[in-house]
Write a protein that holds these residues in place. Structure first.
Motif, PDB file in Angstrom:
ATOM      1  N   UNK A 280     -76.659 -45.466 -76.872  1.00 39.96           N
ATOM      2  CA  UNK A 280     -75.341 -46.087 -76.969  1.00 39.96           C
ATOM      3  C   UNK A 280     -74.335 -45.422 -76.037  1.00 39.96           C
ATOM      4  N   UNK A 281     -74.391 -44.104 -75.946  1.00 38.72           N
ATOM      5  CA  UNK A 281     -73.459 -43.397 -75.076  1.00 38.72           C
ATOM      6  C   UNK A 281     -73.657 -43.772 -73.613  1.00 38.72           C
ATOM      7  N   UNK A 282     -74.903 -43.880 -73.185  1.00 33.76           N
ATOM      8  CA  UNK A 282     -75.129 -44.165 -71.768  1.00 33.76           C
ATOM      9  C   UNK A 282     -74.735 -45.598 -71.410  1.00 33.76           C
ATOM     10  N   UNK A 283     -74.698 -46.495 -72.388  1.00 42.37           N
ATOM     11  CA  UNK A 283     -74.321 -47.879 -72.131  1.00 42.37           C
ATOM     12  C   UNK A 283     -72.855 -48.184 -72.418  1.00 42.37           C
ATOM     13  N   UNK A 284     -72.202 -47.383 -73.268  1.00 41.72           N
ATOM     14  CA  UNK A 284     -70.863 -47.739 -73.730  1.00 41.72           C
ATOM     15  C   UNK A 284     -69.788 -46.693 -73.468  1.00 41.72           C
ATOM     16  N   UNK A 285     -70.178 -45.497 -73.033  1.00 38.50           N
ATOM     17  CA  UNK A 285     -69.187 -44.427 -72.882  1.00 38.50           C
ATOM     18  C   UNK A 285     -68.099 -44.774 -71.879  1.00 38.50           C
ATOM     19  N   UNK A 286     -68.395 -45.660 -70.927  1.00 37.99           N
ATOM     20  CA  UNK A 286     -67.413 -45.977 -69.899  1.00 37.99           C
ATOM     21  C   UNK A 286     -66.311 -46.916 -70.395  1.00 37.99           C
ATOM     22  N   UNK A 287     -66.498 -47.499 -71.603  1.00 37.07           N
ATOM     23  CA  UNK A 287     -65.491 -48.475 -72.027  1.00 37.07           C
ATOM     24  C   UNK A 287     -65.095 -48.402 -73.497  1.00 37.07           C
ATOM     25  N   UNK A 288     -65.865 -47.710 -74.344  1.00 38.33           N
ATOM     26  CA  UNK A 288     -65.512 -47.649 -75.753  1.00 38.33           C
ATOM     27  C   UNK A 288     -65.210 -46.224 -76.180  1.00 38.33           C
ATOM     28  N   UNK A 289     -64.336 -46.077 -77.177  1.00 38.22           N
ATOM     29  CA  UNK A 289     -64.002 -44.737 -77.639  1.00 38.22           C
ATOM     30  C   UNK A 289     -65.132 -44.193 -78.509  1.00 38.22           C
ATOM     31  N   UNK A 290     -65.145 -42.892 -78.689  1.00 38.96           N
ATOM     32  CA  UNK A 290     -66.273 -42.203 -79.308  1.00 38.96           C
ATOM     33  C   UNK A 290     -66.550 -42.696 -80.731  1.00 38.96           C
ATOM     34  N   UNK A 291     -65.522 -42.899 -81.518  1.00 39.12           N
ATOM     35  CA  UNK A 291     -65.732 -43.323 -82.910  1.00 39.12           C
ATOM     36  C   UNK A 291     -66.403 -44.687 -82.975  1.00 39.12           C
ATOM     37  N   UNK A 292     -66.003 -45.615 -82.109  1.00 40.62           N
ATOM     38  CA  UNK A 292     -66.622 -46.939 -82.106  1.00 40.62           C
ATOM     39  C   UNK A 292     -68.103 -46.851 -81.751  1.00 40.62           C
ATOM     40  N   UNK A 306     -82.237 -47.583 -93.333  1.00 41.10           N
ATOM     41  CA  UNK A 306     -80.909 -47.589 -93.949  1.00 41.10           C
ATOM     42  C   UNK A 306     -79.972 -46.720 -93.116  1.00 41.10           C
ATOM     43  N   UNK A 307     -78.802 -46.467 -93.600  1.00 38.13           N
ATOM     44  CA  UNK A 307     -77.848 -45.663 -92.838  1.00 38.13           C
ATOM     45  C   UNK A 307     -78.462 -44.301 -92.496  1.00 38.13           C
ATOM     46  N   UNK A 308     -78.436 -43.956 -91.222  1.00 38.49           N
ATOM     47  CA  UNK A 308     -79.056 -42.700 -90.795  1.00 38.49           C
ATOM     48  C   UNK A 308     -78.037 -41.647 -90.387  1.00 38.49           C
ATOM     49  N   UNK A 309     -76.749 -42.018 -90.341  1.00 37.31           N
ATOM     50  CA  UNK A 309     -75.719 -41.036 -90.008  1.00 37.31           C
ATOM     51  C   UNK A 309     -74.507 -41.221 -90.903  1.00 37.31           C
ATOM     52  N   UNK A 310     -73.760 -40.145 -91.043  1.00 35.78           N
ATOM     53  CA  UNK A 310     -72.452 -40.160 -91.674  1.00 35.78           C
ATOM     54  C   UNK A 310     -71.525 -39.364 -90.770  1.00 35.78           C
ATOM     55  N   UNK A 311     -70.244 -39.681 -90.821  1.00 34.35           N
ATOM     56  CA  UNK A 311     -69.322 -38.954 -89.949  1.00 34.35           C
ATOM     57  C   UNK A 311     -67.959 -38.827 -90.607  1.00 34.35           C
ATOM     58  N   UNK A 312     -67.199 -37.854 -90.136  1.00 40.92           N
ATOM     59  CA  UNK A 312     -65.821 -37.660 -90.580  1.00 40.92           C
ATOM     60  C   UNK A 312     -65.012 -37.202 -89.385  1.00 40.92           C
ATOM     61  N   UNK A 313     -63.758 -37.620 -89.324  1.00 40.23           N
ATOM     62  CA  UNK A 313     -62.945 -37.321 -88.159  1.00 40.23           C
ATOM     63  C   UNK A 313     -61.535 -36.921 -88.545  1.00 40.23           C
ATOM     64  N   UNK A 314     -60.998 -35.953 -87.817  1.00 39.63           N
ATOM     65  CA  UNK A 314     -59.572 -35.626 -87.910  1.00 39.63           C
ATOM     66  C   UNK A 314     -58.934 -35.789 -86.535  1.00 39.63           C
ATOM     67  N   UNK A 315     -59.547 -36.621 -85.695  1.00 39.90           N
ATOM     68  CA  UNK A 315     -58.974 -36.910 -84.375  1.00 39.90           C
ATOM     69  C   UNK A 315     -57.601 -37.543 -84.554  1.00 39.90           C
ATOM     70  N   UNK A 316     -56.665 -37.123 -83.738  1.00 34.25           N
ATOM     71  CA  UNK A 316     -55.329 -37.717 -83.747  1.00 34.25           C
ATOM     72  C   UNK A 316     -55.168 -38.757 -82.643  1.00 34.25           C
ATOM     73  N   UNK A 317     -56.153 -38.834 -81.738  1.00 32.04           N
ATOM     74  CA  UNK A 317     -56.130 -39.805 -80.642  1.00 32.04           C
ATOM     75  C   UNK A 317     -57.532 -40.378 -80.458  1.00 32.04           C
ATOM     76  N   UNK A 318     -57.628 -41.360 -79.606  1.00 29.45           N
ATOM     77  CA  UNK A 318     -58.938 -41.893 -79.237  1.00 29.45           C
ATOM     78  C   UNK A 318     -59.555 -41.009 -78.146  1.00 29.45           C
ATOM     79  N   UNK A 319     -60.881 -40.925 -78.161  1.00 33.80           N
ATOM     80  CA  UNK A 319     -61.591 -40.132 -77.155  1.00 33.80           C
ATOM     81  C   UNK A 319     -62.500 -41.037 -76.341  1.00 33.80           C
ATOM     82  N   UNK A 320     -62.159 -41.181 -75.050  1.00 33.50           N
ATOM     83  CA  UNK A 320     -62.985 -41.917 -74.102  1.00 33.50           C
ATOM     84  C   UNK A 320     -63.598 -40.922 -73.119  1.00 33.50           C
TER      85      UNK A 320
END
Length: 323
Positions: A280-292, A306-320
């Motif tokens: 996903x990163x190699x196909x989408x990193x140029x246009x989508x933010x990290x959380x998406x 089934x769901x294979x990951x969980x995540x939590x964020x305290x980002x205050x901005x988007x990361x591209x």
């Protein structure tokens, strides 16, 4: 871990005060090959219904990260780079540290798992080098060695980086990471070492922690995954000062695998979590933010797992990553 000897069930290190206070300087040697031209894509990336499904979806070790023809991936996005997006323009842009444990104690080496783990580490290294990161790998660390690496990273001068990424792949029970000698450390302790109080040089800089340390003997139920996600969210947002209620764990993004699932298909070899992430990163990193991008990992694998990951964020901005 059910497959490990009794000695691995020793108490974890729970406090970062047990680590030595030392000062280090991180060496980030630049290599021209790390910043080679990336492939340019004009077509729209479509998330496959089933992954991996076709040969062209396979993750080989000669892949290239896609980038847009525009000078900035943000040029077509309705965001303000200064106020809503973390800056990511330097070369190198950040630092990636990979910790990869796959040989444990006196146990017979699981050759299949070792190969899978090494493939994951190599894929991550190649991905982030193409994203203009300097990378460092460590393999088969005891708890003492792991503690030393964490302390060295914590006390480095990170003033020149715009993003910091740490990936830990080892055995674990979801909340703890095992060293190869069987001792364990709490994931919360690792996160604490890099908060604003204990790692001031990373203050205000996005910090990503990726943990692949699952209990192989047990698959989590939906309720267990939900509870674990709530606990992970608490980890990222729990450290506050009593006077100002400032989140000392600001600008952190923690991703954790909920199960260890292998994938082997037409050149895709490794763990389903890490290889999905790289794909996903190699196909989408140029246009989508990290959380998406992270959100799409479970979608990409929804047919098979089934769901294979969980995540939590305290980002205050988007990361591209803007390759």
């Amino acid at each position: 871990m059910r497959s490990m000897s009794a000695e691995v069930r020793r108490e974890p290190v729970e406090s970062i005060s047990e680590f030595q206070e030392q000062s280090f300087t991180c060496e980030l040697p630049l290599e021209e090959k790390d910043f080679q031209n990336l492939s340019i894509v004009d077509e729209e990336f479509i998330l496959p219904e089933k992954w991996p499904s076709e040969t062209e979806h396979a993750q080989s070790l000669n892949f290239k990260v896609h980038r847009s023809r525009s000078s900035s991936a943000l040029s077509s996005l309705n965001v303000s780079p200064k106020s809503e997006v973390y800056p990511m323009v330097k070369k190198p842009r950040g630092r990636l540290v990979i910790i990869n444990n796959f040989k444990f104690g006196r146990q017979e080496v699981d050759v299949e798992r070792m190969g899978r783990s090494q493939q994951d580490a190599t894929s991550l290294d190649l991905l982030f080098k193409q994203l203009h990161f300097q990378t460092k790998q460590h393999s088969n660390l005891t708890l003492e060695e792991l503690s030393a690496v964490l302390e060295k990273e914590r006390t480095c001068d990170h003033a020149s980086v715009e993003c910091y990424v740490m990936v830990v792949m080892s055995r674990g029970d979801g909340d703890h990471i095992y060293g190869v000698n069987g001792y364990k450390i709490c994931i919360d302790t690792i996160i604490s070492m890099f908060d604003d109080e204990h790692c001031s040089s990373l203050r205000g800089i996005p910090k990503i922690f990726i943990f692949q340390a699952c209990d192989d003997a047990k698959s989590k139920s939906v309720d267990e995954i939900k509870t674990a996600t709530e606990n992970l969210t608490s980890m990222v947002s729990s450290s506050t000062t009593s006077d100002q209620a400032v989140n000392m764990r600001a600008d952190m993004f923690v991703v954790r695998a909920t199960q260890d699932v292998a994938v082997d298909y037409h050149g895709v070899f490794g763990s389903r979590f890490i290889q999905s992430f790289v794909y996903l990163m190699r196909n989408l990193a140029f246009k989508e933010d990290f959380e998406e991008i992270i959100k799409k990992i479970n979608l990409l694998n929804s047919v098979s797992e089934p769901e294979i990951v969980e995540y939590a964020s305290s980002f205050s901005r988007k990361l591209f990553f803007n390759p």
